[in-house]
Design an enzyme around this catalytic site. Structure first.
Site, PDB file in Angstrom:
ATOM      1  N   THR A 185     -65.571 -30.875 -29.207  1.00 23.64           N
ATOM      2  CA  THR A 185     -65.563 -29.739 -30.138  1.00 23.64           C
ATOM      3  C   THR A 185     -65.003 -30.195 -31.483  1.00 23.64           C
ATOM      4  OG1 THR A 185     -65.351 -28.146 -28.345  1.00 23.64           O
ATOM      5  CG2 THR A 185     -64.571 -27.433 -30.508  1.00 23.64           C
ATOM      6  N   SER A 240     -65.872 -30.767 -36.005  1.00 22.33           N
ATOM      7  CA  SER A 240     -66.942 -31.155 -36.929  1.00 22.33           C
ATOM      8  C   SER A 240     -67.542 -32.512 -36.558  1.00 22.33           C
ATOM      9  CB  SER A 240     -66.422 -31.180 -38.365  1.00 22.33           C
ATOM     10  OG  SER A 240     -65.310 -32.033 -38.475  1.00 22.33           O
ATOM     11  N   THR A 241     -66.732 -33.462 -36.103  1.00 21.68           N
ATOM     12  CA  THR A 241     -67.266 -34.781 -35.741  1.00 21.68           C
ATOM     13  C   THR A 241     -68.134 -34.659 -34.482  1.00 21.68           C
ATOM     14  OG1 THR A 241     -65.107 -35.571 -36.481  1.00 21.68           O
ATOM     15  CG2 THR A 241     -66.620 -37.213 -35.577  1.00 21.68           C
ATOM     16  N   ASP A 286     -65.821 -37.126 -28.323  1.00 18.66           N
ATOM     17  CA  ASP A 286     -64.991 -36.059 -28.893  1.00 18.66           C
ATOM     18  C   ASP A 286     -64.248 -36.594 -30.111  1.00 18.66           C
ATOM     19  OD1 ASP A 286     -63.827 -33.566 -29.182  1.00 18.66           O
ATOM     20  OD2 ASP A 286     -62.887 -33.537 -27.210  1.00 18.66           O
ATOM     21  N   GLY A 287     -63.691 -35.695 -30.900  1.00 21.77           N
ATOM     22  CA  GLY A 287     -62.899 -36.070 -32.068  1.00 21.77           C
ATOM     23  C   GLY A 287     -61.416 -36.030 -31.748  1.00 21.77           C
ATOM     24  N   GLY A 323     -56.977 -30.485 -30.536  1.00 17.30           N
ATOM     25  CA  GLY A 323     -56.891 -29.031 -30.397  1.00 17.30           C
ATOM     26  C   GLY A 323     -56.874 -28.293 -31.721  1.00 17.30           C
ATOM     27  N   GLU A 334     -61.170 -29.465 -23.413  1.00 19.21           N
ATOM     28  CA  GLU A 334     -61.360 -30.870 -23.816  1.00 19.21           C
ATOM     29  C   GLU A 334     -60.595 -31.800 -22.875  1.00 19.21           C
ATOM     30  OE1 GLU A 334     -62.047 -30.476 -28.634  1.00 19.21           O
ATOM     31  OE2 GLU A 334     -60.024 -30.568 -27.873  1.00 19.21           O
TER      32      GLU A 334
HETATM   33  C1  5RP Z   1     -60.936 -29.426 -31.302  1.00 18.29           C
HETATM   34  C2  5RP Z   1     -60.487 -30.837 -31.437  1.00 18.29           C
HETATM   35  C3  5RP Z   1     -61.193 -31.677 -32.428  1.00 18.29           C
HETATM   36  O1  5RP Z   1     -61.745 -32.786 -31.785  1.00 18.29           O
HETATM   37  C4  5RP Z   1     -60.221 -32.123 -33.487  1.00 18.29           C
HETATM   38  O2  5RP Z   1     -59.624 -30.972 -34.063  1.00 18.29           O
HETATM   39  C5  5RP Z   1     -60.935 -32.934 -34.593  1.00 18.29           C
HETATM   40  O3  5RP Z   1     -61.778 -32.100 -35.319  1.00 18.29           O
HETATM   41  P1  5RP Z   1     -62.738 -32.633 -36.463  1.00 18.29           P
HETATM   42  O4  5RP Z   1     -63.733 -33.526 -35.825  1.00 18.29           O
HETATM   43  O5  5RP Z   1     -63.344 -31.376 -37.036  1.00 18.29           O
HETATM   44  O6  5RP Z   1     -61.884 -33.361 -37.487  1.00 18.29           O
HETATM   45  O7  5RP Z   1     -59.594 -31.317 -30.777  1.00 18.29           O
HETATM   46  O8  5RP Z   1     -60.142 -28.695 -30.402  1.00 18.29           O
END
Ligand code: 5RP
Length: 236
Positions: free
Chosen positions: A28, A30-31, A83-84, A97, A105
């Site tokens: 979850t 943007s990445t 995941d990011g 998170g 996650e």
């Molecule tokens: C969501 C997460 C995301 O992986 C984390 O916040 C990174 O987000 P982004 O890729 O938008 O920088 O843990 O619960």
């Protein structure tokens, strides 16, 4: 180069790890969203995979993009998860998170054979805790009891709000964003937080990253956990 461009480069490289027939954990944020769009393109080109989403937002995005989905309870393992992260340290401990999906996650990460973490270079920290608070998902009923206990383990919790109301997770819980200061022992703090009554999950993830992919000028750099090469990066 923008952070979003770095995220896209990291996602592109990570999506290249996915093989035909695999069950893929879909993160979850943007990445992860960039990665899902790229997986969908590969699916249109003939790749067959099934995804296990880590949030309702990811589920909608992946379904609309044409990726076949399964729930975590329908699989006995996940081959690879993309995941990011909000922060990651040289030992591959993470804060996650920021999007509020930490509980799902972590469950998907635990069930995965290979966890690939995709980040832009701003997420690399010598020590966790300097920029992002640690999100802690709590039962709304006991949030104040949990908040006091979090203070007793050195955290400064703040209820996450949206438009003046508590942010509600996909599991119908609340999030306490906990300022911690620089962490010497992320795994110890994770254990201490998890033992607090009313805590559903903690956004500290220790030992849950196998491969780190960092987007940058030259595309993306890939490092496997325990392989060294950490001086390739500029840790903040
Ligand atoms: C969501 C997460 C995301 O992986 C984390 O916040 C990174 O987000 P982004 O890729 O938008 O920088 O843990 O619960």
């Amino acid at each position: 180069m923008s952070r979003d461009e770095e995220k896209m480069r990291a996602a592109k490289r990570a999506v290249g790890f996915i093989e035909d027939g695999q069950i893929v954990g879909l993160g979850t944020g943007s990445t992860a969203s960039h990665a899902i769009t790229m997986i969908a393109r590969r699916v249109q080109g003939g790749l067959w995979v099934r995804g296990v989403p880590t949030s309702n937002v990811t589920e909608r995005l992946a379904r609309d993009a044409g990726i076949e989905l399964l729930s975590l309870n329908e699989v006995d393992h996940i081959d690879v998860t993309l995941d990011g992260a909000d922060e990651i340290d040289p030992d591959f401990n993470m804060i996650k998170g920021g999007g509020g999906a930490l509980a799902r996650e972590k469950l998907v990460a635990v069930a995965s054979k290979k966890r690939i973490i995709m980040v832009d270079s701003s997420k690399l920290m010598r020590k966790l805790g300097s920029h992002f608070p640690v999100p802690v998902e709590v039962l709304p009923f006991g949030s104040k009891v949990a908040a006091r206990a979090l203070e007793s383990v050195g955290c400064s919790p703040k209820l996450r709000e949206v438009n003046g109301s508590p942010f509600v997770t996909d599991n119908m819980n609340w999030i306490l964003d906990c300022a911690t200061g620089l962490m010497d022992d992320p795994a110890g703090l994770e254990m201490a937080i998890k033992q607090i009554n009313g805590v559903v999950e903690c956004g500290l993830f220790s030992k849950l990253a196998d491969v780190l992919v960092v987007g940058g000028q030259d595309g993306a750099t890939v490092i496997e956990a325990g392989s060294g090469n950490l001086d390739l990066f500029d840790w903040r």
